[in-house]
Enzyme design. Structure first.
Site, PDB file in Angstrom:
ATOM      1  N   TYR A   1       8.446  11.628 -25.944  1.00 34.67           N
ATOM      2  CA  TYR A   1       7.484  12.219 -24.514  1.00 34.67           C
ATOM      3  C   TYR A   1       8.573  12.195 -23.609  1.00 34.67           C
ATOM      4  O   TYR A   1       8.068  12.785 -22.666  1.00 34.67           O
ATOM      5  CB  TYR A   1       6.859  11.137 -24.570  1.00 34.67           C
ATOM      6  CG  TYR A   1       5.725  11.112 -25.463  1.00 34.67           C
ATOM      7  CD1 TYR A   1       4.648  12.053 -25.938  1.00 34.67           C
ATOM      8  CD2 TYR A   1       5.639   9.806 -26.331  1.00 34.67           C
ATOM      9  CE1 TYR A   1       3.754  11.999 -26.699  1.00 34.67           C
ATOM     10  CE2 TYR A   1       4.640   9.762 -27.445  1.00 34.67           C
ATOM     11  CZ  TYR A   1       3.862  10.832 -27.500  1.00 34.67           C
ATOM     12  OH  TYR A   1       2.865  10.753 -28.594  1.00 34.67           O
TER      13      TYR A   1
ATOM     14  N   HIS B   1       4.315  16.227 -19.154  1.00 32.10           N
ATOM     15  CA  HIS B   1       3.269  15.094 -18.977  1.00 32.10           C
ATOM     16  C   HIS B   1       3.967  13.889 -18.071  1.00 32.10           C
ATOM     17  O   HIS B   1       3.417  12.959 -17.561  1.00 32.10           O
ATOM     18  CB  HIS B   1       2.534  14.795 -20.004  1.00 32.10           C
ATOM     19  CG  HIS B   1       0.959  14.396 -20.040  1.00 32.10           C
ATOM     20  ND1 HIS B   1       0.314  15.087 -18.811  1.00 32.10           N
ATOM     21  CD2 HIS B   1       0.373  13.810 -20.737  1.00 32.10           C
ATOM     22  CE1 HIS B   1      -0.894  14.416 -18.855  1.00 32.10           C
ATOM     23  NE2 HIS B   1      -1.088  13.736 -19.984  1.00 32.10           N
TER      24      HIS B   1
ATOM     25  N   ASN C   1      -3.651   7.610 -21.195  1.00 25.36           N
ATOM     26  CA  ASN C   1      -4.954   7.549 -21.042  1.00 25.36           C
ATOM     27  C   ASN C   1      -5.550   6.119 -20.551  1.00 25.36           C
ATOM     28  O   ASN C   1      -6.484   5.745 -20.185  1.00 25.36           O
ATOM     29  CB  ASN C   1      -5.795   7.848 -22.254  1.00 25.36           C
ATOM     30  CG  ASN C   1      -5.691   9.220 -22.826  1.00 25.36           C
ATOM     31  OD1 ASN C   1      -4.882   9.959 -21.862  1.00 25.36           O
ATOM     32  ND2 ASN C   1      -6.334   9.941 -23.990  1.00 25.36           N
TER      33      ASN C   1
ATOM     34  N   ASP D   1       1.656  14.854 -13.160  1.00 29.23           N
ATOM     35  CA  ASP D   1       1.723  16.252 -13.447  1.00 29.23           C
ATOM     36  C   ASP D   1       0.322  16.770 -13.190  1.00 29.23           C
ATOM     37  O   ASP D   1      -0.515  16.212 -13.222  1.00 29.23           O
ATOM     38  CB  ASP D   1       2.030  16.547 -14.983  1.00 29.23           C
ATOM     39  CG  ASP D   1       0.925  15.923 -16.042  1.00 29.23           C
ATOM     40  OD1 ASP D   1       0.666  14.557 -15.658  1.00 29.23           O
ATOM     41  OD2 ASP D   1       0.512  16.804 -16.570  1.00 29.23           O
TER      42      ASP D   1
ATOM     43  N   ASN E   1      -6.920  12.247 -17.494  1.00 27.49           N
ATOM     44  CA  ASN E   1      -7.165  11.235 -18.166  1.00 27.49           C
ATOM     45  C   ASN E   1      -6.562   9.804 -17.652  1.00 27.49           C
ATOM     46  O   ASN E   1      -6.910   8.838 -17.380  1.00 27.49           O
ATOM     47  CB  ASN E   1      -7.060  11.217 -19.651  1.00 27.49           C
ATOM     48  CG  ASN E   1      -8.017  11.848 -20.251  1.00 27.49           C
ATOM     49  OD1 ASN E   1      -9.147  12.239 -19.744  1.00 27.49           O
ATOM     50  ND2 ASN E   1      -7.583  12.604 -21.450  1.00 27.49           N
TER      51      ASN E   1
END
Length: 198
Positions: free
Chosen positions: A28, A33, A79, A104, A125
């Site tokens: 990631y 994100h 989240n 973001d 979220n």
């Protein structure tokens, strides 16, 4: 300069907590994100701060313009970011308006910044989780524009933000400018950051 969140009666050892949102894991690291993580990592690099595991995340403490500032990277996955932020807020006895969340935003074109206090959660979220834990959406945010899929790109927004920045998007410049916005906000307040960067 005395800023609104620097209240004399606050017993906190921090004057500002800057939270960078992202997801843990090498896969990631370059995602749109994760731009919040990239910004707090840039701030730590600029100011020689080191990370340590705390609050289900990584915490670095530094001095900015003479103020004690914390940098937090929740490692709960996006989240559940509120679990980490809520724990840090309780530990440092921070009011929500002493917390700045860098995240973001698909509604802003790539590289555009918007600093604000409170506002909607825009289906994000991570922000929703933080608002639930703090009991209010009235924390500061620095929205970092990542845009949306372009013409002919059939990905939905969720897949788009979980993809890496493209080389032409110049993520280094985006991150550096966002870090400067955080430094300005700390030194001169939210209004000054809005005038200069929004």
């Amino acid at each position: 300069m005395r800023l609104p969140w620097r209240r004399g009666d606050r017993a906190s050892s921090l004057e500002l907590l800057v939270v960078g949102l992202g997801n843990p894991g090498r896969e990631y690291a370059g995602n749109r994100h994760n731009v919040g993580w990239m910004v707090v990592e840039e701030l730590a690099r600029r100011h020689g701060a080191s990370w340590k595991g705390k609050f289900s995340g990584q915490l670095a403490e530094l001095r900015l313009d003479g103020h004690r500032v914390g940098l937090l990277k929740p490692e709960t996955f996006m989240n559940e970011s509120g679990r980490s932020v809520g724990a840090a807020a309780r530990f440092f006895k921070l009011e929500p308006d002493a917390i700045l969340v860098v995240h973001d935003d698909g509604d802003l074109e790539p590289g555009r910044l918007q600093a604000r206090l409170g506002g909607g959660l825009a289906g994000h979220n991570g922000l929703r989780s933080i608002a639930q834990q703090l009991g209010t959406p009235d924390f500061m945010r620095l929205r970092v524009g990542v845009g949306r899929p372009g013409r002919g790109d059939r990905r939905d927004l969720a897949d788009y933000v979980l993809a890496d920045f493209e080389p032409h998007e110049d993520v280094a410049t985006i991150v550096a400018r966002a870090a400067e916005a955080v430094e300005t906000l700390d030194a001169d307040g939210l209004d000054a950051a809005q005038r200069q960067f929004n």
